[in-house]
Design a protein around this motif. Structure first.
Motif, PDB file in Angstrom:
ATOM      1  N   LEU A   6       0.854  -1.194   0.000  1.00  0.00           N
ATOM      2  CA  LEU A   6       0.000   0.000   0.000  1.00  0.00           C
ATOM      3  C   LEU A   6       0.882   1.234   0.000  1.00  0.00           C
ATOM      4  N   LYS A   7       0.657   2.120  -0.981  1.00  0.00           N
ATOM      5  CA  LYS A   7       1.365   3.404  -0.957  1.00  0.00           C
ATOM      6  C   LYS A   7       0.448   4.499  -0.448  1.00  0.00           C
ATOM      7  N   LEU A   8       0.934   5.220   0.531  1.00  0.00           N
ATOM      8  CA  LEU A   8       0.236   6.416   0.999  1.00  0.00           C
ATOM      9  C   LEU A   8       0.828   7.591   0.236  1.00  0.00           C
ATOM     10  N   GLY A   9       0.021   8.217  -0.607  1.00  0.00           N
ATOM     11  CA  GLY A   9       0.519   9.316  -1.430  1.00  0.00           C
ATOM     12  C   GLY A   9       0.986  10.482  -0.572  1.00  0.00           C
ATOM     13  N   GLY A  10       2.066  11.103  -1.025  1.00  0.00           N
ATOM     14  CA  GLY A  10       2.553  12.283  -0.318  1.00  0.00           C
ATOM     15  C   GLY A  10       1.526  13.395  -0.313  1.00  0.00           C
ATOM     16  N   SER A  11       0.685  13.428  -1.356  1.00  0.00           N
ATOM     17  CA  SER A  11      -0.323  14.492  -1.391  1.00  0.00           C
ATOM     18  C   SER A  11      -1.451  14.224  -0.390  1.00  0.00           C
ATOM     19  N   VAL A  12      -1.535  12.992   0.106  1.00  0.00           N
ATOM     20  CA  VAL A  12      -2.534  12.670   1.129  1.00  0.00           C
ATOM     21  C   VAL A  12      -2.021  13.059   2.522  1.00  0.00           C
ATOM     22  N   ILE A  13      -0.801  12.660   2.822  1.00  0.00           N
ATOM     23  CA  ILE A  13      -0.318  12.784   4.215  1.00  0.00           C
ATOM     24  C   ILE A  13       0.418  14.092   4.484  1.00  0.00           C
ATOM     25  N   HIS A  50       5.561   5.351   1.312  1.00  0.00           N
ATOM     26  CA  HIS A  50       4.925   6.667   1.214  1.00  0.00           C
ATOM     27  C   HIS A  50       5.698   7.581   0.280  1.00  0.00           C
ATOM     28  N   GLY A  51       4.967   8.538  -0.263  1.00  0.00           N
ATOM     29  CA  GLY A  51       5.548   9.454  -1.229  1.00  0.00           C
ATOM     30  C   GLY A  51       6.165  10.670  -0.556  1.00  0.00           C
ATOM     31  N   GLY A  52       6.502  11.653  -1.382  1.00  0.00           N
ATOM     32  CA  GLY A  52       7.277  12.787  -0.894  1.00  0.00           C
ATOM     33  C   GLY A  52       6.464  13.967  -0.415  1.00  0.00           C
ATOM     34  N   LEU A 173      -2.613   2.134  -4.427  1.00  0.00           N
ATOM     35  CA  LEU A 173      -2.044   3.470  -4.309  1.00  0.00           C
ATOM     36  C   LEU A 173      -3.124   4.421  -3.837  1.00  0.00           C
ATOM     37  N   CYS A 174      -2.929   4.959  -2.659  1.00  0.00           N
ATOM     38  CA  CYS A 174      -3.900   5.892  -2.119  1.00  0.00           C
ATOM     39  C   CYS A 174      -3.432   7.311  -2.417  1.00  0.00           C
ATOM     40  N   SER A 175      -4.247   8.053  -3.150  1.00  0.00           N
ATOM     41  CA  SER A 175      -3.920   9.443  -3.470  1.00  0.00           C
ATOM     42  C   SER A 175      -5.061  10.340  -2.988  1.00  0.00           C
ATOM     43  N   THR A 176      -5.020  11.620  -3.353  1.00  0.00           N
ATOM     44  CA  THR A 176      -6.086  12.523  -2.873  1.00  0.00           C
ATOM     45  C   THR A 176      -7.380  12.341  -3.648  1.00  0.00           C
ATOM     46  N   VAL A 177      -7.288  11.757  -4.829  1.00  0.00           N
ATOM     47  CA  VAL A 177      -8.451  11.592  -5.705  1.00  0.00           C
ATOM     48  C   VAL A 177      -9.067  10.194  -5.495  1.00  0.00           C
ATOM     49  N   GLY A 202      -2.915  13.993 -16.221  1.00  0.00           N
ATOM     50  CA  GLY A 202      -1.990  15.103 -16.071  1.00  0.00           C
ATOM     51  C   GLY A 202      -0.999  14.826 -14.973  1.00  0.00           C
ATOM     52  N   GLY A 203      -0.264  15.887 -14.625  1.00  0.00           N
ATOM     53  CA  GLY A 203       0.683  15.799 -13.510  1.00  0.00           C
ATOM     54  C   GLY A 203      -0.065  15.933 -12.200  1.00  0.00           C
ATOM     55  N   SER A 204       0.611  16.473 -11.196  1.00  0.00           N
ATOM     56  CA  SER A 204      -0.016  16.651  -9.893  1.00  0.00           C
ATOM     57  C   SER A 204      -0.554  18.071  -9.790  1.00  0.00           C
ATOM     58  N   ASP A 205      -1.834  18.209  -9.378  1.00  0.00           N
ATOM     59  CA  ASP A 205      -2.395  19.548  -9.175  1.00  0.00           C
ATOM     60  C   ASP A 205      -2.147  20.005  -7.741  1.00  0.00           C
ATOM     61  N   ALA A 206      -1.452  19.167  -6.981  1.00  0.00           N
ATOM     62  CA  ALA A 206      -1.363  19.408  -5.536  1.00  0.00           C
ATOM     63  C   ALA A 206      -0.028  20.025  -5.130  1.00  0.00           C
ATOM     64  N   GLY A 207       0.523  20.901  -5.963  1.00  0.00           N
ATOM     65  CA  GLY A 207       1.787  21.547  -5.589  1.00  0.00           C
ATOM     66  C   GLY A 207       2.959  20.931  -6.316  1.00  0.00           C
ATOM     67  N   VAL A 210       8.035  16.383  -8.694  1.00  0.00           N
ATOM     68  CA  VAL A 210       9.067  16.120  -9.702  1.00  0.00           C
ATOM     69  C   VAL A 210       8.926  14.735 -10.325  1.00  0.00           C
ATOM     70  N   THR A 211       7.899  13.985  -9.933  1.00  0.00           N
ATOM     71  CA  THR A 211       7.821  12.609 -10.428  1.00  0.00           C
ATOM     72  C   THR A 211       6.612  12.345 -11.331  1.00  0.00           C
ATOM     73  N   GLY A 212       5.872  13.404 -11.695  1.00  0.00           N
ATOM     74  CA  GLY A 212       4.944  13.224 -12.799  1.00  0.00           C
ATOM     75  C   GLY A 212       3.479  12.991 -12.494  1.00  0.00           C
ATOM     76  N   GLY A 213       3.055  13.049 -11.226  1.00  0.00           N
ATOM     77  CA  GLY A 213       1.632  12.969 -10.895  1.00  0.00           C
ATOM     78  C   GLY A 213       0.955  11.715 -11.412  1.00  0.00           C
ATOM     79  N   MET A 214      -0.320  11.846 -11.783  1.00  0.00           N
ATOM     80  CA  MET A 214      -1.134  10.675 -12.122  1.00  0.00           C
ATOM     81  C   MET A 214      -0.703  10.012 -13.425  1.00  0.00           C
ATOM     82  N   ALA A 216       2.291   9.649 -14.665  1.00  0.00           N
ATOM     83  CA  ALA A 216       3.423   8.747 -14.400  1.00  0.00           C
ATOM     84  C   ALA A 216       2.965   7.520 -13.628  1.00  0.00           C
ATOM     85  N   LYS A 217       2.012   7.726 -12.716  1.00  0.00           N
ATOM     86  CA  LYS A 217       1.505   6.611 -11.911  1.00  0.00           C
ATOM     87  C   LYS A 217       0.872   5.540 -12.811  1.00  0.00           C
ATOM     88  N   VAL A 218       0.023   5.981 -13.730  1.00  0.00           N
ATOM     89  CA  VAL A 218      -0.674   5.029 -14.605  1.00  0.00           C
ATOM     90  C   VAL A 218       0.326   4.275 -15.478  1.00  0.00           C
TER      91      VAL A 218
END
Ligand SMILES: Nc1ncnc2c1ncn2[C@@H]1O[C@H](COP(=O)(O)OP(=O)(O)OP(=O)(O)O)[C@@H](O)[C@H]1O
Ligand SMILES: C=C(C)CCOP(=O)(O)O
Length: 253
Positions: A6-13, A50-52, A173-177, A202-207, A210-214, A216-218
């Motif tokens: 399980l990944k806890l997204g950095g944009s979540v935590i 967990h992410g960054g 992968l748990c993200s904000t969406v 797209g990339g990340s709308d959450a600030g 550097v790793t490409g948001g959604m 890159a994830k897909v």
């Protein structure tokens, strides 16, 4: 052993638009869900990543370091790695507060990339920790890279690498969406090819990221030989209980 990852997204935590700012409530809620799932036996062999968020991405962005553009400045590498260890410590302590036997694994000290970008991330420490009843907690990091100094290693790449080398049964992968969204902002139930959803990705709308948001994830998850779920924070419990919330990404490996 067939672990769940399980990944806890950095944009979540974290508060991704404010440097080095934890989202304590979100981390508490995630830790609650993990602890509850372990206590009721929904999951046993669990690896967390967990992410960054605003810890790693802020420093990586300031230093101009990405997954392909490296730095040979030790001070920059230590700033990024140090911020990630700080975030990792927050994650560990919230898990320990709830009785989850979490142990840190820092990728910078474990692996490396070759000149072609190929990742070598030995994970026998995580496998042994699982066997001893611990929950390894890895994190996005910097990693020594042939010809580049250090580059960024995303939590998503750790997830796919660990899933392959430890034959993970389930990947989430748990993200904000609440999942991967289409152009009408509806959750796409299943993705089997990048082209199916490229328009919406797209990339990340959450600030800073550097790793490409959604997008890159897909891409990353389509390369995995096993189905993976992308979901929001409210669905951590459902995922750990065995459901496939949000979007299921099913590539051909
Ligand atoms: N089609 C899409 N569906 C869902 N999210 C999308 C889409 N396109 C872009 N995004 C963005 O991608 C973000 C998720 O990627 P992000 O890299 O921020 O996730 P994370 O893994 O939670 O964070 P981190 O990279 O810090 O670990 C969403 O918050 C959203 O802003
Ligand atoms: C920016 C750093 C150091 C880690 C990035 O990991 P991610 O948030 O999973 O993409």
């Amino acid at each position: 052993m067939t672990p769940t990852i399980l990944k806890l997204g950095g944009s979540v935590i974290t508060e991704k638009d404010r440097a080095e700012t934890l989202d304590g409530d979100a981390l508490d809620a995630a830790a609650d869900a993990v602890a509850a799932a372990m206590e009721c036996g929904d999951v046993s062999d669990l690896i967390l990543v967990h992410g960054g968020g605003s810890f790693g991405h802020h420093h990586a962005s300031a230093a101009g370091v990405t997954t392909t553009e490296g730095t040979d400045a030790a001070a920059d590498a230590v700033a990024i790695h140090g911020a990630m260890k700080t975030l990792n410590q927050f994650v560990l302590s919230r898990l320990h507060d709830r009785g989850v036997p979490a142990l840190p694994v820092h990728p910078l000290s474990a692996g490396a990339r070759n000149a072609d970008g190929g990742l070598d991330l030995p994970l026998s420490q995580a496998a042994t920790m699982l066997g001893e009843g611990f929950v390894p907690v890895l994190h996005g990091d910097v990693i020594a890279t042939e010809g580049e100094g250090v580059t960024v290693l995303s939590g998503d790449e750790i997830v796919t690498t660990a899933a392959a080398s430890l034959s993970a049964e389930r990947v989430g992968l748990c993200s904000t969406v609440p999942g991967v969204l289409d152009t009408d902002e509806e959750v796409i139930p299943e993705i089997t090819a990048y082209e199916d959803t490229a328009d919406a990705l797209g990339g990340s709308d959450a600030g800073e990221d550097v790793t490409g948001g959604m997008a890159a994830k897909v891409r990353e998850l389509l390369d995995l030989g096993a189905p993976a779920s992308v979901f929001g924070p409210d669905d951590i419990g459902a995922f750990l209980a065995g459901d496939g919330p949000g979007t299921t990404i099913r590539g051909d490996g």
